[in-house]
Structure formats: structure tokens, C-alpha cells
Scaffold this motif. Structure first.
Motif, mmCIF file in Angstrom:
data_model
loop_
_atom_site.group_PDB
_atom_site.id
_atom_site.type_symbol
_atom_site.label_atom_id
_atom_site.label_comp_id
_atom_site.label_asym_id
_atom_site.label_seq_id
_atom_site.Cartn_x
_atom_site.Cartn_y
_atom_site.Cartn_z
ATOM 1 N N GLY A 21 -9.574 -10.154 34.876
ATOM 2 C CA GLY A 21 -10.385 -11.067 34.083
ATOM 3 C C GLY A 21 -10.011 -12.516 34.322
ATOM 4 O O GLY A 21 -10.867 -13.392 34.428
ATOM 5 N N ILE A 22 -8.724 -12.755 34.444
ATOM 6 C CA ILE A 22 -8.258 -14.121 34.697
ATOM 7 C C ILE A 22 -8.626 -14.568 36.109
ATOM 8 O O ILE A 22 -9.053 -15.703 36.333
ATOM 9 N N LEU A 23 -8.481 -13.663 37.074
ATOM 10 C CA LEU A 23 -8.777 -14.021 38.462
ATOM 11 C C LEU A 23 -10.246 -14.390 38.669
ATOM 12 O O LEU A 23 -10.569 -15.262 39.471
ATOM 13 N N PHE A 24 -11.140 -13.712 37.951
ATOM 14 C CA PHE A 24 -12.562 -13.969 38.149
ATOM 15 C C PHE A 24 -13.106 -15.058 37.222
ATOM 16 O O PHE A 24 -14.259 -15.436 37.323
ATOM 17 N N ALA A 25 -12.283 -15.562 36.326
ATOM 18 C CA ALA A 25 -12.717 -16.649 35.451
ATOM 19 C C ALA A 25 -12.580 -17.974 36.213
ATOM 20 O O ALA A 25 -11.593 -18.186 36.921
ATOM 21 N N PRO A 26 -13.561 -18.844 36.094
ATOM 22 C CA PRO A 26 -13.486 -20.122 36.814
ATOM 23 C C PRO A 26 -12.435 -21.039 36.173
ATOM 24 O O PRO A 26 -12.524 -21.383 35.011
ATOM 25 N N ASP A 27 -11.419 -21.376 36.926
ATOM 26 C CA ASP A 27 -10.360 -22.253 36.441
ATOM 27 C C ASP A 27 -9.557 -22.721 37.646
ATOM 28 O O ASP A 27 -9.657 -22.161 38.734
ATOM 29 N N LYS A 28 -8.723 -23.727 37.461
ATOM 30 C CA LYS A 28 -7.862 -24.208 38.535
ATOM 31 C C LYS A 28 -6.865 -23.136 38.921
ATOM 32 O O LYS A 28 -6.473 -22.301 38.103
ATOM 33 N N GLY A 29 -6.431 -23.170 40.156
ATOM 34 C CA GLY A 29 -5.466 -22.183 40.650
ATOM 35 C C GLY A 29 -4.161 -22.206 39.888
ATOM 36 O O GLY A 29 -3.583 -21.169 39.572
ATOM 37 N N LYS A 39 0.376 -13.373 31.067
ATOM 38 C CA LYS A 39 -0.129 -12.029 30.747
ATOM 39 C C LYS A 39 0.817 -10.958 31.285
ATOM 40 O O LYS A 39 1.036 -9.934 30.634
ATOM 41 N N SER A 40 1.370 -11.188 32.452
ATOM 42 C CA SER A 40 2.323 -10.228 33.019
ATOM 43 C C SER A 40 3.560 -10.121 32.139
ATOM 44 O O SER A 40 4.053 -9.017 31.882
ATOM 45 N N ASN A 41 4.045 -11.258 31.678
ATOM 46 C CA ASN A 41 5.203 -11.245 30.783
ATOM 47 C C ASN A 41 4.880 -10.530 29.476
ATOM 48 O O ASN A 41 5.694 -9.774 28.953
#
Length: 92
Positions: A21-29, A39-41
Motif C-alpha cells: 500500500g505504501i509502495l503504490f501510494a504517490p509520495d516522495k521516495g 511499518k516494518s518496525n
């Protein structure tokens, strides 16, 4: 074991879903990488909490079984001693 596998599967699915979900959301790298790390933490912490609870539960059960085994051993020894004393008394 089936419950453990289910918990691990659900946590893994949640982590993967959040990452996608985060990867496909438009945002800066940089923001995306930070979100993924956060989220991993969070997923890691939840997994550790679940495993910690599971280990506590297993530890409690083991201690309970240990105490029951000790009680059974003491009761068995008492019974053996009583029977031995009875047999000794009958021989005299």
C-alpha cells in the motif's frame, strides 16, 4: 502449532499489505522508505509481542506440569513408603 502458524501468517500478510500500500501510494521516495521502515518496525514489534505472549503461556504450562509431576512423585514415594512399612510390620 496451527494457531502459531495462523498468527504468523496473518502478521506477515498485514506487513506485506502495508508495504505494498505504501509502495503504490504517490509520495516522495524518502517518505516512502521511512513509512516502510516504520511499518516494518511495527510489524516486528507486534510479532515479538505475540511470540512473547506465546512463550509466557508455554512457560506457565511447563511450570504447571512440572509441579504436578513433582506432586505425583512425592505422592508415589509416600505410597511406596506406607506399603513398605505395612509389609515390614506384617513380616515381624
Amino acid at each position: 502449532m496451527k494457531t502459531n502458524e495462523t498468527i504468523i501468517g496473518v502478521l506477515g500478510g498485514v506487513a506485506i499489505g502495508a508495504a505494498l500500500g505504501i509502495l503504490f501510494a504517490p509520495d516522495k521516495g524518502t517518505n516512502t522508505r521511512k513509512k516502510i521502515a516504520d511499518k516494518s518496525n511495527d510489524a516486528k514489534n507486534k510479532a515479538f509481542e505475540s511470540l512473547s505472549g506465546l512463550l509466557d503461556n508455554v512457560s506457565e504450562k511447563c511450570n504447571s506440569l512440572l509441579h504436578k509431576g513433582e506432586d505425583m512423585a512425592v505422592n508415589g514415594m509416600n505410597t511406596v513408603n506406607k506399603e513398605f512399612d505395612t509389609a515390614k510390620a506384617n513380616i515381624k
